[in-house]
Design an enzyme around this catalytic site. Structure first.
Site, PDB file in Angstrom:
ATOM      1  CB  CYS A 100      -0.953  -0.065   1.189  1.00 60.00           C
ATOM      2  SG  CYS A 100      -2.233   1.184   1.263  1.00 60.00           S
ATOM      3  CG  HIS A 101      -0.122   4.936   1.534  1.00 57.75           C
ATOM      4  ND1 HIS A 101      -1.351   4.336   1.393  1.00 57.75           N
ATOM      5  CD2 HIS A 101      -0.251   6.182   1.021  1.00 57.75           C
ATOM      6  CE1 HIS A 101      -2.195   5.182   0.830  1.00 57.75           C
ATOM      7  NE2 HIS A 101      -1.548   6.312   0.581  1.00 57.75           N
TER       8      HIS A 101
END
Length: 168
Positions: A100-101
């Site tokens: 994800c991030h």
């Protein structure tokens, strides 16, 4: 064999707990590190108590690193010691898995240029600007670096991490 997870508040709950329990199912010892030993709370309210602080991490004690997403990576990446930990794992050729991030930490560690990677679409342009070769796939493995896009990709993400750890 031990695996380390880096986390601050507002981690994506599933992206921390799914790898934590999946790796434990494989018989691995998993520790969570943060900037303090205070309870960390995920975006959905799940809590985790860190086992150690970044300052106490000895990279040589761990076989791999997991960086969950959510808003946690924004907080982790401003901690110089945490970025140093990521760099050390990479320099030692140990598996680093970011979802994800999570790849934001790899950007801060100056470790994305020329590397095949994926991430949450919201940081795609950041990865490309830092020199990554972006691929929109559930999981991308480039050497010892494993990246994934979102919680839906967790089975592939953990599967690739476990494969690499078994070879380690």
């Amino acid at each position: 064999m031990r695996v380390l997870i880096l986390a601050e508040n507002e981690f994506e709950d599933l992206e921390l707990f799914y790898p934590l329990y999946r790796l434990r199912e494989e018989g691995l010892e998993v520790k969570v590190a943060s900037s303090s030993l205070e309870v960390r709370v995920g975006k959905k309210g799940y809590q985790v108590r860190p086992d150690l602080t970044y300052e106490d991490v000895k990279v040589e004690d761990y076989a791999g690193l997991v960086i969950p997403g959510g808003k946690s990576p924004e907080r982790v990446r401003i901690n110089e010691r945490a970025v140093e930990i990521v760099k050390d794992f990479l320099e030692l050729g140990k598996p680093v898995a970011a979802i994800c991030h999570g790849p934001q930490l790899l950007i801060s560690a100056m470790a994305v240029k020329g590397r095949r990677m994926t991430s949450w679409i919201g940081i795609r342009d950041d990865l490309i600007a830092a020199g990554a070769l972006y691929e929109d796939r559930p999981v991308v493995v480039d050497g010892n670096v494993i990246t994934s896009r979102m919680p839906d990709d967790l089975p592939y993400f953990c599967g690739e991490l476990i494969k690499i750890l078994k070879r380690y």
